[in-house]
Structures are given as structure tokens and as C-alpha cells.
Design a protein around this motif. Sequence first.
Motif, PDB file in Angstrom:
ATOM      1  N   GLY A  55       0.800  -1.310   0.031  1.00 13.87           N
ATOM      2  CA  GLY A  55       0.003   0.146  -0.065  1.00 13.87           C
ATOM      3  C   GLY A  55       0.885   1.196   0.065  1.00 13.87           C
ATOM      4  O   GLY A  55       1.966   1.388  -0.538  1.00 13.87           O
ATOM      5  N   PRO A  56       0.438   2.402   0.712  1.00 14.26           N
ATOM      6  CA  PRO A  56       1.059   3.719   0.410  1.00 14.26           C
ATOM      7  C   PRO A  56       2.413   3.439   1.123  1.00 14.26           C
ATOM      8  O   PRO A  56       2.811   2.693   2.339  1.00 14.26           O
ATOM      9  N   VAL A  57       3.463   4.325   0.736  1.00 15.82           N
ATOM     10  CA  VAL A  57       4.925   4.069   1.070  1.00 15.82           C
ATOM     11  C   VAL A  57       5.544   5.512   1.097  1.00 15.82           C
ATOM     12  O   VAL A  57       5.118   6.291   0.259  1.00 15.82           O
ATOM     13  N   SER A  58       6.456   5.765   2.064  1.00 14.17           N
ATOM     14  CA  SER A  58       7.045   6.981   1.977  1.00 14.17           C
ATOM     15  C   SER A  58       8.616   6.783   2.851  1.00 14.17           C
ATOM     16  O   SER A  58       8.833   5.437   3.267  1.00 14.17           O
ATOM     17  N   ALA A  59       9.360   7.554   2.625  1.00 13.12           N
ATOM     18  CA  ALA A  59      10.772   7.478   3.009  1.00 13.12           C
ATOM     19  C   ALA A  59      11.351   8.782   3.438  1.00 13.12           C
ATOM     20  O   ALA A  59      11.315   9.775   2.871  1.00 13.12           O
TER      21      ALA A  59
END
Length: 352
Positions: free
Chosen positions: A147-151
Motif C-alpha cells: 500500500g502507501p509508502v514514504s521514506a
Amino acid sequence: MSIDNEVRIGAFVFTSRYEGQTASEVLARGVATAQAAEAAGFDDVWVTEHHFVPFGVNPSALTFAGYLLGRTSTVRVGTAVTVLPLHSPVHVAEQAALLDHLSGGRFDLGVGRAQPVVDYEVIGRGVEYWRHGLPEALDLTLAALAGPVSADSELYRFREVTPEPGPADAGPPPVYVAANSSASVELAASRGLPMLLFFDKDAGAKAAMIAEHARVALAAGHPGDGYAHGMALFAHVADTPDEARRVMRRAAGEFVLANSRYRPLVDVPRRGDHDAPHEQVVDRLTESALATHPVGAPEVCVERLVGQIRESGARRVLCQVEVAGEHDSVLANVKRMGEEVLPEVRRRLATG
């Protein structure tokens, strides 16, 4: 207990170019090998990724896997491996999800970091991605598959996005981690993922790595068993010991020559004995394969495959069936494996 339903035997398509062959010939042989493997009763087909060396002429495991999924209908197709830190992990996840959807759930994603070579200068973003990038890249891939991902780190930094097409109804495709050290065993186990173990380990060493994986997985809150760990083996059916030695020695010679042409990253020391004479290394690799791998008469291949599976505990077998090198010989080997080896292996595993 029967393990027949748990074991899957696949063909490992290495796209190995031998002297005098063109890239077009090698890639055409790879496609024909995958289709022959499906017809012969193999369960899976696995493909590699190599850059800037003549021995493996496929630079994109994902692209080749996608093509083979379109040219087959029943086998699973996996990457062994996609060199994850060379690529955007989120983009890898998007492509893996796409292949999973398009194939009706027949895709497996194997990932690893490979060797510290010039690939990380040309395609990747430098040595730090080889040294430290795989764990974070793996976590980002797993997150993006779900699903959604950020870094927000030194290596990866981007705002939240939702990758498409997203997971299929049955969930994301299986993910395997190439393991060649305690650190990589821990990486796979701590994420609850199965491993891919390659040619250089004997069955006992593979069993020890699988046992180590179980301990770490349990400590991390994951199940200790039930993982479909994979292992790579050379596999060739020969009528005589001399034929088996000739075929294996030629393959070993090409492999050693190609390995000598890898260009390591300038600030990473090379591992292994690179001063040993070429012929000595070829002889050592040849004799090791002939002693332990399914190379030889059909009964030898059966016994070696069954023994490797039982002793190691691996449940996915990646048979490098292209060791003969020539198109017709490779396809004949695949056919003989399907007719003379695989049925008996499955029978013995089912009654063992």
C-alpha cells in the motif's frame, strides 16, 4: 510425512553466453528453455540479472520474467535475483505487482544486492547502496507491495505515494531474499521471508543457514518453519561420466572466465582467492559440482536431487539446466530431466 506437495522444482535460466555465441542466440535459447521446461513438467522458471559481463546477457530480470510469463501458461516465473539496491525499490514493487496481476498470480520476486561491482557506479547510486542499502530497499519494496509508502533517510527520501496497481486480491507476490552470509540470513528471517541459496553452499551448509533462519525468525516474532527456501543446483543428464565431466568443465571454465571480468568498486576489497591459477579454479569447481550436484546419469541426478532436498530442507529447487551451452543440447537436457528424473524424484519424496 510426504513433502511432495511442498517441493517445487524449477529451471534456472541463466542466459549464459558461451564462446562464439551471440546475445540473440542466447536469449532465444533462454525463451526456448523456459517453454521446454513448462512442457517437461518443471514447476517454475527462474531468471537472473547481470550487467556488463558476457556470461549473463540478461540485464533485466523483471523484463525477462514478464516476457516469459507471456510465453508460458502454467509455470511460475521468478527473479533470482533482481539486484534491488540498483533500482528504485518502489518501482520494483510496482513492476512486481503488475506482473503478478497480468500473470494471474504466477510471479515470484527474488531480490539481493549481488557483488560490489561497477554496476553500482553506472546504474546504482554508489557504494553506500551496496554496503547499506538492501535492508531499507527491501522494507520499502514490501511496504510498496502492500500500500502507501514514504521514506525519510540518508539513502531514500520521498513523500507518501500509493503504488499502482497495488496488490491482487490474493495478496502481493511472494518475496525471496538471496542469502550468502549470516547478515543476509538475518535480513530474510527478521522480515519473515524465505531465502534463495546459491551454488557455492553444500547441502549441510544450506541446512545450517535454514536452521539459523528459523532461530532468528522466531526471535523476531515470525514462524520458525514453513518457509519455501530455494536453492540453486547445476543439473544435467549425461550418458557417461566422461560426458558429465566434459559438460561441467566447459561450464565451469566459462563461469570462471566471466567472473574474472567483473570490475569491482574501487573502494571495496575483492573477496576470495583471485591469484589461484585459472585451471585450478576450474578443476575445483568442476569436481565439486560432479560430487554433489545432479550432474550425470539419470539415477545419479535423482539421488542427488532427493538427497539435496532432504538434507538441506529447501523446498524450491532452481536447476541450472543450461550447462551444456548449446541450444539443442540444453533442450534435450530439459526433456530428459522431465522424463527420466523429475517423476522419480517426486515419487521418492512422496513415499519417503
